[in-house]
Motif scaffolding. Sequence first.
Motif, PDB file in Angstrom:
ATOM      1  N   GLY A   1       0.790  -1.212  -0.098  1.00  0.00           N
ATOM      2  CA  GLY A   1      -0.159   0.045  -0.005  1.00  0.00           C
ATOM      3  C   GLY A   1       0.603   1.281  -0.171  1.00  0.00           C
ATOM      4  N   ASP A   2       0.659   2.065   1.023  1.00  0.00           N
ATOM      5  CA  ASP A   2       1.535   3.180   1.251  1.00  0.00           C
ATOM      6  C   ASP A   2       2.729   3.168   1.943  1.00  0.00           C
ATOM      7  OD1 ASP A   2      -0.613   4.744  -0.135  1.00  0.00           O
ATOM      8  OD2 ASP A   2      -1.536   5.496   1.787  1.00  0.00           O
ATOM      9  N   PHE A   3       2.736   1.936   2.479  1.00  0.00           N
ATOM     10  CA  PHE A   3       4.077   1.682   3.368  1.00  0.00           C
ATOM     11  C   PHE A   3       5.019   1.264   2.589  1.00  0.00           C
ATOM     12  CE2 PHE A   3       6.378  -1.044   6.308  1.00  0.00           C
ATOM     13  CZ  PHE A   3       6.768  -0.076   7.254  1.00  0.00           C
ATOM     14  N   THR A   4       6.542   1.867   2.771  1.00  0.00           N
ATOM     15  CA  THR A   4       7.563   1.319   2.079  1.00  0.00           C
ATOM     16  C   THR A   4       8.019   0.464   2.940  1.00  0.00           C
ATOM     17  OG1 THR A   4       7.619   3.135   0.539  1.00  0.00           O
ATOM     18  CG2 THR A   4       9.709   2.031   0.487  1.00  0.00           C
ATOM     19  N   ALA A   5       8.232  -0.717   2.711  1.00  0.00           N
ATOM     20  CA  ALA A   5       8.989  -1.895   3.853  1.00  0.00           C
ATOM     21  C   ALA A   5      10.414  -2.073   3.097  1.00  0.00           C
ATOM     22  CB  ALA A   5       8.186  -3.148   3.722  1.00  0.00           C
ATOM     23  N   LEU A   6      10.707  -1.707   1.936  1.00  0.00           N
ATOM     24  CA  LEU A   6      12.122  -1.904   1.537  1.00  0.00           C
ATOM     25  C   LEU A   6      12.250  -0.819   0.414  1.00  0.00           C
ATOM     26  CD1 LEU A   6      14.027  -4.275   2.124  1.00  0.00           C
ATOM     27  CD2 LEU A   6      13.332  -5.320   0.084  1.00  0.00           C
ATOM     28  N   ASP A   7      13.618  -0.167   0.623  1.00  0.00           N
ATOM     29  CA  ASP A   7      13.620   1.255  -0.122  1.00  0.00           C
ATOM     30  C   ASP A   7      14.727   1.242  -0.812  1.00  0.00           C
ATOM     31  OD1 ASP A   7      13.408   3.617  -0.825  1.00  0.00           O
ATOM     32  OD2 ASP A   7      13.192   4.489   0.916  1.00  0.00           O
ATOM     33  N   ASN A   8      14.914   0.691  -2.044  1.00  0.00           N
ATOM     34  CA  ASN A   8      15.977   0.700  -2.914  1.00  0.00           C
ATOM     35  C   ASN A   8      17.402   0.170  -2.314  1.00  0.00           C
ATOM     36  OD1 ASN A   8      17.268   2.041  -5.048  1.00  0.00           O
ATOM     37  ND2 ASN A   8      17.895   3.758  -4.194  1.00  0.00           N
ATOM     38  N   VAL A   9      17.001  -1.220  -1.917  1.00  0.00           N
ATOM     39  CA  VAL A   9      18.339  -1.756  -1.391  1.00  0.00           C
ATOM     40  C   VAL A   9      19.037  -2.505  -2.226  1.00  0.00           C
ATOM     41  CG1 VAL A   9      18.829  -3.689   0.339  1.00  0.00           C
ATOM     42  CG2 VAL A   9      17.132  -2.103   0.862  1.00  0.00           C
ATOM     43  N   SER A  10      20.388  -2.207  -2.245  1.00  0.00           N
ATOM     44  CA  SER A  10      21.257  -3.064  -3.276  1.00  0.00           C
ATOM     45  C   SER A  10      22.140  -3.628  -2.215  1.00  0.00           C
ATOM     46  CB  SER A  10      21.920  -2.104  -4.272  1.00  0.00           C
ATOM     47  OG  SER A  10      21.015  -1.526  -4.865  1.00  0.00           O
ATOM     48  N   MET A  11      22.318  -4.851  -2.575  1.00  0.00           N
ATOM     49  CA  MET A  11      23.439  -5.836  -1.734  1.00  0.00           C
ATOM     50  C   MET A  11      23.879  -6.817  -2.540  1.00  0.00           C
ATOM     51  SD  MET A  11      21.293  -8.123   0.802  1.00  0.00           S
ATOM     52  CE  MET A  11      22.952  -8.839   1.481  1.00  0.00           C
ATOM     53  N   LYS A  12      25.019  -7.291  -2.143  1.00  0.00           N
ATOM     54  CA  LYS A  12      25.969  -8.440  -2.801  1.00  0.00           C
ATOM     55  C   LYS A  12      26.096  -9.516  -1.747  1.00  0.00           C
ATOM     56  CE  LYS A  12      29.064  -9.596  -6.486  1.00  0.00           C
ATOM     57  NZ  LYS A  12      29.788  -9.334  -7.577  1.00  0.00           N
ATOM     58  N   VAL A  13      25.992 -10.749  -2.217  1.00  0.00           N
ATOM     59  CA  VAL A  13      26.572 -11.728  -1.378  1.00  0.00           C
ATOM     60  C   VAL A  13      27.557 -12.523  -2.377  1.00  0.00           C
ATOM     61  CG1 VAL A  13      26.005 -14.034  -0.287  1.00  0.00           C
ATOM     62  CG2 VAL A  13      24.226 -12.212  -0.155  1.00  0.00           C
TER      63      VAL A  13
END
Length: 353
Positions: free
Chosen positions: A20-32
């Motif tokens: 909905g209006d809630f951003t639970a994850l915002d533009n996350v870049s990560m590398k394993v």
Amino acid sequence: MTQSRKAPSIETIGMTMRFGDFTALDNVSMKVRSGSFHALLGENGAGKSTLVKCMMGFYAATDGQVAVNGKEVAIRDPRDAHDLGLGMVYQHFTLVPSLTAAENLVIARIDTPAMIDWRREMKSLEAFMQTMPFIVPLDRRVESLAAGEKQKLEILKQLYLGHRFLILDEPTSVLTPLEADEVLGHVSALTKAGELSVLMITHKFREVRAFADEVTVLRRGKLAGKGPVSDLTNEDMAAMMMGRSEIGTPAPRHGEAGEPVLAIENATALDRSGYKDIHIDGLTVRAGEIVGIAGISGNGQVELMEMLTGQRSLKQGRITVRGRPIAPGATRPGATRCATCRKSLWSMPARRI
Ligand SMILES: Nc1ncnc2c1ncn2[C@@H]1O[C@H](COP(=O)(O)OP(=O)(O)O)[C@@H](O)[C@H]1O
Ligand SMILES: [Mg+2]
């Protein structure tokens, strides 16, 4: 079991998930990186589960991509994740207790035939076990295995399914520290051998320090920090999790504990299996006290709460509140009832504790 044995590298690029209006994850870049044991840290609600669910195809991310070995891939559902060699081990076991370890492995496959040729399967399972750095007895029923053995079997199951990138979601929360070290020691050996890449969600700095080589930290859905574990102190990681300004010294507690408010004396009740008793004697909570109940999950904590809330009847002993025994079955007016069985969730007499 068609994937190669080499551990893949996994990246998320600008992963974003909105509910909905809630951003639970915002533009996350990560590398394993390939063969890395990577820890994912963050407070409750930071977005860790959302991130790994997007990676595994449980959620369709609002935005962002996943790359495996540097190539963008489409993971629309967990089946796609499986085909790419990605698997997940949960905090709680997903094995069927009444089946043997061998049966659990075989039924987990996507291609399990309707008629299983057990002689052939057992031969191939034994050959598979020979290639593993640790073993679990194949012919034992899962319900007779200790928690550490079960978690080893969960990991073996993933390897048997051909998964070479594992997400471990708080994998040691039901293990003793010794069991945890054994399980994570095996996992870490596989990563060092380049056969497995791991992303482990945990809250335990001890395990991060002992086993992980890199860490990514989320805070309120955003990337809050990352780096090699050897470059970071526990304080650095805690600051990334909570924000430096928010780490305060707790206000000192003062005053003496008062008179007993709640007391449990010689109380016995059946545990959830219905075969064993749990026995609690001499537990007292005094006015102004905070009493912590410590123990590995499954050692009676839930039953204790049920005894206190009147959902589990006592075979003997008593529970008193300010010296007055709790009357079994006496229901506080306006008490909450279970929506399904209509039993009272709180059968203490009405009075302030
Ligand atoms: N299915 C959902 N619908 C709405 N909000 C959700 C859903 N799943 C998670 N959230 C919210 O997203 C935030 C991140 O949750 P989560 O990824 O579970 O955090 P963590 O695993 O780090 O504890 C929380 O505020 C949570 O309430
Ligand atoms: Mg979570």
